[in-house]
Design a protein around this motif. Structure first.
Motif: not given
Length: 582
Positions: A251-279
């Motif tokens: 995975q080259i794009l740094k993405l936050c992952k979902k855990i049990n349907g919610t975004w990981d609260p410990e994810c520290d990525y803050d760029h525009w695509f962090a929560y996009s879920g795009l490939s």
């Protein structure tokens, strides 16, 4: 009378027309009132307006540099996995020619010679490949890094003479790199010159290991903005090349992952695509469009502001001092000062692509001449290796020796190329080659895109594809290479000493026109591929056709060359005469 730099003087049937050399901007005309004739209020407004334009220029330049970073991220997302997968094929790396092409293709895909070189260093350190296999890849990386300023030069396609100068200023980098690779690859395969020299230097100096050695100058300014937009994992490509992970898992794009349907609260990525879920490919496609749009917009703004600022007396002063030589015999050393300046500036911005791309528009508007651009480009090649050496010094354990040896190979590759193609004026072959490309693109606009695709994508892909098919498949290209060399030699003789050739070889009129002219292909490109071409560029092409009326002349025993190749000029004139009769 012929104009300098091999340009033909234009003439008319009614009389002589003033010679025009498109490579030199001599007339910086302006209708602005002289400073001494302005009132105090006008002087204040003039200074304020100049200050505003300088601020706008710096702003456009900042966003332009950031757009190059976005373009690099987009190419990493789109081609990073493919680049890592290509470098993972150890069988192909055993072929030095294929290694060069892999270096070109991988660097184009990741848009950074530093990234591709660091991948090679990691593979050498992990004993995946050996130093002799890594050297051709580094050579290819040197070629691939020049694709960026070639793309940037296309932003000045609207003005014919500006595009001529800008494209030549960009491709002089390409020509130097290709010529140096062709010569040094043969020498390296036969003598292992770079490998032995770099090993002797590394073994002779006991360099201590240093942890976390980094020099960041320009990135301190640009990273807050670029990292806010997008962040990529550069190490993922290295891991794919080192076979630590598969390209499907990477995975080259740094993405936050979902855990049990919610975004990981410990994810520290803050760029525009962090929560996009795009490939990776989806985000890369979006960033490619955005980066190219921003790049073109900024380039348009930079060129317009430069045109506004650099005119009249200001332009004359800047043009004079930027392209001036030292007095007397010391003038020979002016170019070496430009090489040092290019190396220092590249070290400051930490990217040869950024430096050469930033000064390419200046060549287009005529502020920097092609002769001055050449040593600046050579210095940029030296400056970019300094960044690699510093990165290598940050290696630890067994990685230091290998990493430093690859970095030193890169350094002496460029130094050797400069020694061959700069000190002796006769050997500065990249300059006439770049001028020829500039003249061609000024007349056939589509040639620039064809050159870009063929040199940086098609040719490396063909060589790699043939190598995959069979280890002996590359020999099928040998007859074409020999034919190409013979044609070049004949063209040179036709220009310099046509009398020693048989009458049929003094020009190419005996061959079909499509074998020696781009005019038939130009008709296809204008009519079929781009129906609106005549409306967009018809005026400029009409001007170009006027210059073809006297493509080849013999004056004072010399052969004068216009926009078309001397080798086929006679046939073009004959074709025009036949069309006139019809």
């Amino acid at each position: 009378m012929s104009a300098p730099n091999g340009h033909v003087a234009n003439g008319t049937a009614n009389g002589h027309k003033e010679d025009k050399n498109p490579w030199v901007m001599e007339n910086f005309q302006t209708d602005e009132t002289l400073w001494k004739d302005k009132s105090t209020q006008e002087k204040i407004l003039t200074v304020l307006w100049v200050f505003i334009r300088i601020c706008l220029f710096l702003g456009f330049l900042y966003v332009f540099i950031c757009s190059l970073d976005f373009l690099s991220s987009a190419f990493r997302l789109l081609g990073g996995k493919a680049a890592g997968d290509v470098l993972n094929d150890h069988f192909l790396l055993s072929n030095p020619v294929c290694g060069v092409m892999m270096g070109v293709l991988v660097t184009v895909l990741v848009q950074s010679s530093s990234t591709s070189t660091s991948i090679v260093v990691a593979m050498v350190s992990a004993d995946i490949i050996r130093v002799p296999q890594a050297i051709p890849i580094v050579m290819g990386a040197n070629i691939g890094t020049s694709v960026t300023n070639t793309i940037v030069s296309m932003g000045q396609v609207q003005d014919r003479d500006e595009f001529r100068r800008a494209f030549a200023g960009a491709t002089v980098h390409d020509m130097f790199n290709w010529l140096t690779v062709i010569i040094l690859l043969i020498i390296e395969v036969i003598t292992h010159y770079l490998q032995r020299l770099s090993k002797a230097i590394v073994d002779g100096f006991h360099i201590p290991e240093r942890d976390h050695l980094e020099v960041e100058i320009l990135k301190v300014i640009t990273d807050p903005f670029t990292k806010l937009v997008i962040q990529v994992d550069k190490k993922a490509i290295t891991k794919i090349a080192a076979d630590e992970i598969s390209k499907d898992e990477a995975q080259i794009l740094k993405l936050c992952k979902k855990i049990n349907g919610t975004w990981d609260p410990e994810c520290d990525y803050d760029h525009w695509f962090a929560y996009s879920g795009l490939s990776d490919s989806q985000a890369g496609g979006i960033m490619l469009v955005v980066a190219l749009a921003i790049l073109c917009l900024c380039l348009f703004g930079i060129v317009k502001i430069l045109h506004s600022l650099l005119k009249g007396s200001i332009a004359k002063i800047i043009h004079k001092y930027l392209n001036a030589d030292f007095p007397g015999y010391a003038g020979y050393f002016t170019g070496y000062l430009a090489i040092i300046i290019g190396a220092v500036m590249t070290f400051i911005v930490q990217s040869s692509s950024i430096f050469t791309s930033a000064i390419t528009p200046l060549v287009g508007v005529g502020v920097i001449t092609l002769d001055r651009m050449y040593p600046l480009t050579l210095g940029a090649n030296i400056g970019t290796t300094a960044t690699g050496i510093i990165a290598a010094l940050a290696s630890s354990g067994g990685k230091l020796q290998n990493a430093l040896q690859i970095a030193i190979c890169h350094l002496f590759f460029n130094i050797t190329g400069i020694v061959i193609f700069y000190p002796i004026p006769f050997m500065r072959w990249p300059l006439p080659m770049a001028r020829a490309l500039g003249d061609t693109t000024a007349k056939y606009r589509w040639f620039s895109l064809a050159y870009l695709v063929l040199m940086f994508f098609v040719m490396p892909a063909v060589v790699i594809g043939l190598s995959v098919a069979s280890p002996y498949a590359l020999f099928a290209l040998l007859p074409f290479v020999l034919l190409f060399i013979v044609v070049i030699i004949i063209n040179i003789i036709q220009k310099k000493r046509p009398g020693i050739l048989p009458s049929k070889l003094r020009d190419w009129s005996c061959l079909p026109i499509w074998c020696h002219s781009l005019r038939p292909y130009d008709s296809i490109m204008r009519c079929r591929c781009c129906p609106c071409y005549d409306q967009c560029c018809g005026k400029c092409e009409a001007l170009a056709d006027d210059e073809d009326t006297e493509i080849i002349k013999k004056q004072n025993g010399d052969l004068k060359i216009g926009l078309d190749n001397t080798a086929y000029s006679v046939s073009v004139i004959d074709e025009k005469e036949n069309n006139t009769k019809l």
